[in-house]
Design a protein around this motif. Structure first.
Motif, PDB file in Angstrom:
ATOM      1  N   GLY A  51       0.835  -1.206   0.000  1.00  0.00           N
ATOM      2  CA  GLY A  51       0.000   0.000   0.000  1.00  0.00           C
ATOM      3  C   GLY A  51       0.861   1.245   0.000  1.00  0.00           C
ATOM      4  N   ASP A  52       0.553   2.198   0.881  1.00  0.00           N
ATOM      5  CA  ASP A  52       1.300   3.471   0.867  1.00  0.00           C
ATOM      6  C   ASP A  52       2.596   3.412   1.679  1.00  0.00           C
ATOM      7  N   GLY A  53       3.000   2.219   2.104  1.00  0.00           N
ATOM      8  CA  GLY A  53       4.310   2.053   2.734  1.00  0.00           C
ATOM      9  C   GLY A  53       4.382   2.489   4.192  1.00  0.00           C
ATOM     10  N   ASN A  54       3.236   2.719   4.813  1.00  0.00           N
ATOM     11  CA  ASN A  54       3.262   3.209   6.207  1.00  0.00           C
ATOM     12  C   ASN A  54       3.908   2.205   7.159  1.00  0.00           C
ATOM     13  N   MET A  55       3.752   0.906   6.883  1.00  0.00           N
ATOM     14  CA  MET A  55       4.404  -0.076   7.770  1.00  0.00           C
ATOM     15  C   MET A  55       5.889  -0.199   7.454  1.00  0.00           C
ATOM     16  N   ASP A  56       6.248  -0.017   6.191  1.00  0.00           N
ATOM     17  CA  ASP A  56       7.645  -0.205   5.786  1.00  0.00           C
ATOM     18  C   ASP A  56       8.544   0.836   6.442  1.00  0.00           C
ATOM     19  N   ILE A  57       8.049   2.079   6.490  1.00  0.00           N
ATOM     20  CA  ILE A  57       8.833   3.115   7.157  1.00  0.00           C
ATOM     21  C   ILE A  57       8.910   2.832   8.663  1.00  0.00           C
ATOM     22  N   ARG A  58       7.846   2.235   9.197  1.00  0.00           N
ATOM     23  CA  ARG A  58       7.889   1.847  10.624  1.00  0.00           C
ATOM     24  C   ARG A  58       8.923   0.748  10.866  1.00  0.00           C
ATOM     25  N   PHE A  59       8.980  -0.232   9.954  1.00  0.00           N
ATOM     26  CA  PHE A  59       9.971  -1.309  10.113  1.00  0.00           C
ATOM     27  C   PHE A  59      11.384  -0.708  10.209  1.00  0.00           C
ATOM     28  N   ILE A  60      11.667   0.260   9.327  1.00  0.00           N
ATOM     29  CA  ILE A  60      12.993   0.885   9.331  1.00  0.00           C
ATOM     30  C   ILE A  60      13.220   1.625  10.652  1.00  0.00           C
ATOM     31  N   LYS A  61      12.190   2.368  11.100  1.00  0.00           N
ATOM     32  CA  LYS A  61      12.315   3.091  12.380  1.00  0.00           C
ATOM     33  C   LYS A  61      12.481   2.126  13.566  1.00  0.00           C
ATOM     34  N   MET A  62      11.925   0.907  13.404  1.00  0.00           N
ATOM     35  CA  MET A  62      12.045  -0.099  14.470  1.00  0.00           C
ATOM     36  C   MET A  62      13.387  -0.838  14.385  1.00  0.00           C
ATOM     37  N   GLY A  63      14.216  -0.503  13.385  1.00  0.00           N
ATOM     38  CA  GLY A  63      15.557  -1.092  13.338  1.00  0.00           C
ATOM     39  C   GLY A  63      15.772  -2.154  12.282  1.00  0.00           C
ATOM     40  N   ALA A  64      14.781  -2.347  11.396  1.00  0.00           N
ATOM     41  CA  ALA A  64      14.979  -3.329  10.324  1.00  0.00           C
ATOM     42  C   ALA A  64      16.144  -2.900   9.436  1.00  0.00           C
ATOM     43  N   LYS A  65      16.850  -3.896   8.880  1.00  0.00           N
ATOM     44  CA  LYS A  65      18.008  -3.617   8.023  1.00  0.00           C
ATOM     45  C   LYS A  65      17.550  -3.065   6.668  1.00  0.00           C
ATOM     46  N   SER A  66      16.607  -3.748   6.056  1.00  0.00           N
ATOM     47  CA  SER A  66      16.115  -3.303   4.754  1.00  0.00           C
ATOM     48  C   SER A  66      14.736  -3.905   4.492  1.00  0.00           C
ATOM     49  N   VAL A  67      13.979  -3.226   3.614  1.00  0.00           N
ATOM     50  CA  VAL A  67      12.640  -3.705   3.268  1.00  0.00           C
ATOM     51  C   VAL A  67      12.477  -3.690   1.755  1.00  0.00           C
TER      52      VAL A  67
END
Lengths: 245, 245
Positions: A51-67
């Motif tokens: 969708g609009d990527g709202n979770m993907d930016i959260r994953f990065i803020k939560m410390g994910a390496k890459s999405v």
């Protein structure tokens, strides 16, 4: 999967619905997904139907390496790049039916409210299994089988009723799996009904270890903001699965 | 678990219902259980809620080594000894809540339509796990969660309706787990509603590997003998689980 999100009128109506913060995605689905999410720190994540990527930016803020965030809709991917872009997120237009073309492995495959649009669930699970690193996680939500079973028609548009003060939904066709049509924002949307048993059997058949299955419920706060969510007690909108390779 | 089968009037009505071969146990439940049954040859079997022992004598005829067949009802156990006695079957009055007292291990634990009478499903599964040999099987049937969710009352005794020629059941309370009362053969019977998700989570939590989950359906032959079974397509009566230690 049909791509209603590239129908411009539908897309605009959908966007305005999502901008209103009082909706089932924000108040019901998302908090449960977050509560079931494995630790994302340092992990590589594939998001199916981003969708609009709202979770993907959260994953990065939560410390994910890459999405790697994929969606069938060009509209959605353009929007995501605009509002939730990040150097560690790759947004990509890709049908969920074509994910076996991805040349990369992931620690977590995440998908929010998209699997009920997919006809061949077994193939999807097999593709996801092959994209996961050893012990990798699949976490997804879908419309609940209790919910997808009902096909609204002109005749039964009143899908609920009150008998002697007690609330009931109309229920049929649970064992008739397959296509369901519904009109959403004036567009004909095709969904697929699968029973809980079929979901479990497909996961088992594709060698996933089920960790948890959950149906949606509404918090007191959510019910205060949107009183109709009290009916989650009768018929959950969503079902959630956390499974491991 | 309440022991309605030792209420003499109930027991007699139940027996006469079962003697009529056209019933959901014979036409729907039993064929599916048989189709999911692991190979019993040379195996030791524990039957929980054995009733009149009709399956236990079949296990022996199918080559099982021995059967411990238990039921809460003295009436049932007396009947079973009379009509389905065998030197390799031990019939025993035992509440399902007390099976942890059994000093023996089994290759297969079998239970037909009894688990929905048990309040503490987690304890039951833990007890069964401890009674199984390594790689042993649990196979059981219960009323389906689609079915147990509905609590009949004086007000809603019409639990179904036809709208513009299409058949519907009334549906509510799926997420409200726990006690359901119903009147069956004039006796108040207590059942427990659990969701599919709860069943899956309890199996996982108690270290079972789920092999297959199934909802009931009616064969063409069954529908010919009892036309109302066509409604299994809308609301399955039963759910089946095959799992392994």
């Amino acid at each position: 999967m049909n791509n209603v999100y590239d129908n411009q009128e539908f897309f605009e109506q959908y966007q305005s619905m999502r901008e209103d913060k009082i909706n089932a995605n924000n108040l019901i689905e998302n908090p449960i997904m977050i509560s079931m999410l494995p630790d994302v720190k340092g992990k590589t994540i594939l998001d199916l139907g981003c969708g609009d990527g709202n979770m993907d930016i959260r994953f990065i803020k939560m410390g994910a390496k890459s999405v790697l965030a994929t969606d069938i809709s060009c509209n959605m991917i353009e929007e995501a790049k605009k509002v939730n872009g990040d150097k560690n997120i790759e947004y990509k237009v890709l049908r969920m039916e074509d994910i076996s073309n991805i040349n990369q492995k992931f620690d977590i495959v995440y998908s929010s409210l998209a699997f009920h649009y997919i006809e061949d669930f077994d193939k999807l699970l097999n593709d996801i299994y092959n994209l996961l690193n050893p012990n990798g996680y699949l976490i997804y939500s879908q419309e609940s089988p209790i919910n997808t079973t009902f096909e609204p028609t002109k005749e039964n548009s009143e899908s609920k009723m009150i008998i002697n003060g007690k609330f009931y939904y109309l229920f049929a066709d649970y064992n008739r799996e397959g296509v369901r049509h519904l009109i959403w924002n004036d567009v004909d949307v095709t969904k697929y009904h699968r029973t809980y048993a079929t979901i479990v059997n497909s996961l088992v058949k594709n060698k996933f270890k089920i960790i948890e299955m959950k149906d949606s419920y509404a918090s007191e706060e959510a019910i205060k903001l949107c009183p109709k969510y009290v009916r989650q007690i009768d018929k959950p909108y969503f079902t959630f699965v956390l499974a491991q390779k």
